[in-house]
Design a protein around this motif. Structure first.
Motif, PDB file in Angstrom:
ATOM      1  N   LEU A 256      -5.163  -2.592  -9.788  1.00 26.37           N
ATOM      2  CA  LEU A 256      -5.363  -3.994  -9.417  1.00 26.37           C
ATOM      3  C   LEU A 256      -4.519  -4.362  -8.192  1.00 26.37           C
ATOM      4  CD1 LEU A 256      -6.487  -6.824  -9.983  1.00 26.37           C
ATOM      5  CD2 LEU A 256      -4.564  -7.176 -11.566  1.00 26.37           C
ATOM      6  N   LEU A 257      -3.267  -3.944  -8.188  1.00 24.96           N
ATOM      7  CA  LEU A 257      -2.397  -4.250  -7.046  1.00 24.96           C
ATOM      8  C   LEU A 257      -2.897  -3.569  -5.776  1.00 24.96           C
ATOM      9  CD1 LEU A 257       1.075  -3.948  -8.805  1.00 24.96           C
ATOM     10  CD2 LEU A 257      -0.034  -6.033  -8.023  1.00 24.96           C
ATOM     11  N   MET A 258      -3.314  -2.310  -5.899  1.00 26.80           N
ATOM     12  CA  MET A 258      -3.830  -1.605  -4.728  1.00 26.80           C
ATOM     13  C   MET A 258      -5.095  -2.294  -4.215  1.00 26.80           C
ATOM     14  SD  MET A 258      -3.159   0.796  -2.644  1.00 26.80           S
ATOM     15  CE  MET A 258      -3.651   2.260  -1.705  1.00 26.80           C
TER      16      MET A 258
ATOM     17  N   ALA B 134       0.827  -1.208   0.000  1.00 24.23           N
ATOM     18  CA  ALA B 134       0.000   0.000   0.000  1.00 24.23           C
ATOM     19  C   ALA B 134       0.860   1.256   0.000  1.00 24.23           C
ATOM     20  CB  ALA B 134      -0.931  -0.014   1.213  1.00 24.23           C
ATOM     21  N   PHE B 135       1.933   1.268   0.779  1.00 22.67           N
ATOM     22  CA  PHE B 135       2.816   2.437   0.808  1.00 22.67           C
ATOM     23  C   PHE B 135       3.574   2.594  -0.507  1.00 22.67           C
ATOM     24  CE2 PHE B 135       2.383   2.471   5.507  1.00 22.67           C
ATOM     25  CZ  PHE B 135       2.138   3.821   5.666  1.00 22.67           C
ATOM     26  N   ALA B 136       3.864   1.484  -1.182  1.00 31.89           N
ATOM     27  CA  ALA B 136       4.507   1.581  -2.495  1.00 31.89           C
ATOM     28  C   ALA B 136       3.596   2.306  -3.483  1.00 31.89           C
ATOM     29  CB  ALA B 136       4.862   0.189  -3.009  1.00 31.89           C
TER      30      ALA B 136
ATOM     31  N   LEU C 179       6.135  -3.825  -5.333  1.00 30.34           N
ATOM     32  CA  LEU C 179       4.716  -4.088  -5.567  1.00 30.34           C
ATOM     33  C   LEU C 179       4.477  -5.544  -5.931  1.00 30.34           C
ATOM     34  CD1 LEU C 179       3.743  -0.875  -7.549  1.00 30.34           C
ATOM     35  CD2 LEU C 179       2.744  -1.605  -5.375  1.00 30.34           C
ATOM     36  N   GLY C 180       5.321  -6.085  -6.810  1.00 32.73           N
ATOM     37  CA  GLY C 180       5.147  -7.469  -7.228  1.00 32.73           C
ATOM     38  C   GLY C 180       5.355  -8.447  -6.088  1.00 32.73           C
ATOM     39  N   ILE C 181       6.437  -8.253  -5.315  1.00 32.47           N
ATOM     40  CA  ILE C 181       6.726  -9.146  -4.190  1.00 32.47           C
ATOM     41  C   ILE C 181       5.601  -9.081  -3.160  1.00 32.47           C
ATOM     42  CG2 ILE C 181       8.279  -9.529  -2.233  1.00 32.47           C
ATOM     43  CD1 ILE C 181      10.561  -8.502  -4.072  1.00 32.47           C
ATOM     44  N   ALA C 182       5.174  -7.850  -2.823  1.00 35.03           N
ATOM     45  CA  ALA C 182       4.122  -7.683  -1.821  1.00 35.03           C
ATOM     46  C   ALA C 182       2.826  -8.344  -2.270  1.00 35.03           C
ATOM     47  CB  ALA C 182       3.902  -6.199  -1.533  1.00 35.03           C
TER      48      ALA C 182
END
Length: 491
Positions: A377-379, A345-347, A459-462
């Motif tokens: 999508l990630l968020m 989220a912080f990213a 972002l990808g790892i998280a």
């Protein structure tokens, strides 16, 4: 001292020692760069990251080698190493977020990465400490570093204000902790957790004086964990600090303080669990209720995540209040799940920031799916997980904690926590609705200077681990072979 004892002692502090060595290497490279002998500046974050990964390897190696050493003042066991992995996860992802971000804030990047590593070492020692004096030394080690990191942007008034507030309130919290430790020593004649328990069990402790000391210790711990009513510093410090620092702080301080929290109460005061368990339960209710209700009104994304962090501290406290193996290990699972979803989220906040701002308004998320669908999508993954929506890691984190509370006889606390989780879902899901159903505004854009490969990697790892730990929770729970395994069996 014979070699066998020396080896055992080194086992108890080996992960922290590895981080200190990595910090020394970073400092050396920075000095060489300043003398113009070698162009090492671009290597600093990657050397720091290698140090973090090497330390993680050491912690994994030590998982099956529990030992208590240094005259019983430190311990290396599965929970200590699990705590190390949580801290190291936060440190590694914070370093990735900092590669392009920090040079734009402060050119002294060598000091920054050195402090990240040294702060991590202090946090890890909090999880290994079994003596109040060691806890205090570890507490001050990471706190002093965080005070500096919070004010890293010296040209920004908000950053200076954040550092000053954090320092002043942190000094009060340290004073409470020291006075509390002094009262505990006066009541029991020791600061070692096992000896405190022994004196209390044998009736040799002054219970009234001990109660005063424990109350002060709760205040000291409560500040670091952002428990209500000790949370006042959190929104301003989170908003004013550089965002990678805020992200790291939101994870590391919780992991370290909660580790010391559970060790002290579960080891030193097991006979008084009905009393302090109820006190922690009440604090949990106050913390998650305040965090969720105030978060509903936030427009700043960092302040929203700050109050969200307060609420999650309350959920974590639910697991610790039970003092059962299942509750403690459920809290450890919660910490690793929170590490990935919160860092993610912080990213996204970093992507939405403008150069030099160190914050982003929630309006910048409106219509994000139409302009940057991958980021939206990630968020959404992170928001669903923070809200506790299955099958993401956040759902199982809350499930384990609430199930442990019910099994431990705290059904009322689990019920209040579930109600608060429903309240919290409102502001998390509101972000998703804004991203997908609102029209984009002029503010809905990602600045090119904020986007970078390391941020994309974060972002990808998280996202991967937020999903993986939800679908396959045994990836983490298998590391801690005690109470949580029984809870996992319910799935």
């Amino acid at each position: 001292m014979n070699s066998a004892l020396t080896e055992l002692n080194l086992h108890a502090v080996l992960p922290a020692l590895a981080m200190v060595i990595a910090a020394a290497v970073v400092m050396l490279l920075d000095i060489l760069n300043r003398k113009g002998k070698t162009p090492t500046l671009a290597l600093l974050p990657w050397v720091a990251l290698i140090g973090v990964l090497a330390t993680a390897g050491v912690s994994i190696w030590l998982l099956s080698q529990p030992v208590s050493s240094f005259q019983g003042m430190a311990i290396s066991d599965e929970r200590a190493q699990a705590l190390n992995l949580v801290v190291l996860t936060g440190a590694a992802l914070a370093i990735l977020l900092s590669v392009r971000y920090i040079p734009a804030v402060n050119r002294q990047t060598g000091e920054y990465y050195t402090l990240i590593l040294l702060v991590s070492a202090g946090m890890m020692m909090m999880g290994a400490a079994t003596d109040l004096m060691v806890v205090f030394l570890a507490l001050e080690t990471f706190s002093l570093g965080l005070y500096i990191l919070a004010g890293l942007n010296r040209d920004n008034r908000r950053s200076n204000e954040a550092a000053m507030k954090y320092f002043l309130l942190g000094a009060f919290a340290s004073a409470f902790f020291v006075y509390g430790a002094a009262f505990v020593y006066g009541a029991t004649g020791s600061t070692r957790f096992d000896l405190i328990a022994m004196r209390l069990f044998d009736g040799q402790a002054d219970v009234a004086v001990l109660a005063i000391g424990v109350t002060m210790l709760i205040a000291g711990f409560g500040f670091k964990v952002s428990l209500a009513p000790f949370h006042m510093w959190t929104p301003d410090v989170y908003q004013g600090s550089p965002t990678p620092v805020t992200a790291f702080m939101s994870i590391g301080t919780k992991a370290a303080a909660f580790a010391a929290f559970y060790r002290f109460f579960a080891t030193a005061l097991p006979t008084e669990q009905p009393t302090w368990g109820m006190a922690l339960g009440i604090l949990a209710v106050l913390t998650m209720t305040l965090g969720n209700l105030v978060a509903l009104r936030q427009s700043s994304l960092k302040r929203l995540l700050a109050y969200s962090s307060i609420a999650h501290a309350g959920y974590l406290l639910v697991g610790l209040a039970t003092a059962t193996p299942a509750g403690i290990d459920a809290a450890l699972y919660y910490l690793i799940a929170y590490a990935f979803m919160n860092m993610g989220a912080f990213a996204v906040v970093i992507l939405l920031e403008r150069q030099g701002e160190m914050d982003a308004d929630g309006n910048r998320l409106r219509g994000l799916a139409k302009r940057h669908p991958q980021v939206a999508l990630l968020m959404s993954v992170f928001m669903f997980s923070l809200a506790g929506v299955p099958p993401f890691a956040g759902f199982f984190a809350k499930f384990f904690v609430f199930a442990a509370a019910v099994q431990g006889g705290y059904s009322w606390l689990a019920a209040v926590a579930m109600l608060n989780s429903a309240i919290g879902a409102w502001y998390y899901l509101r972000i998703v609705v804004d991203m997908y159903f609102a029209e984009p505004s002029d503010e809905t854009r990602i600045e090119a200077q904020q986007a970078s490969i390391p941020v994309a990697m974060t972002l990808g790892i998280a996202a991967v681990f937020t999903v993986a730990l939800g679908v396959l929770p045994w990836l983490w729970t298998g590391l801690v072979q005690s109470g949580v395994v029984n809870v996992v069996a319910l799935r």
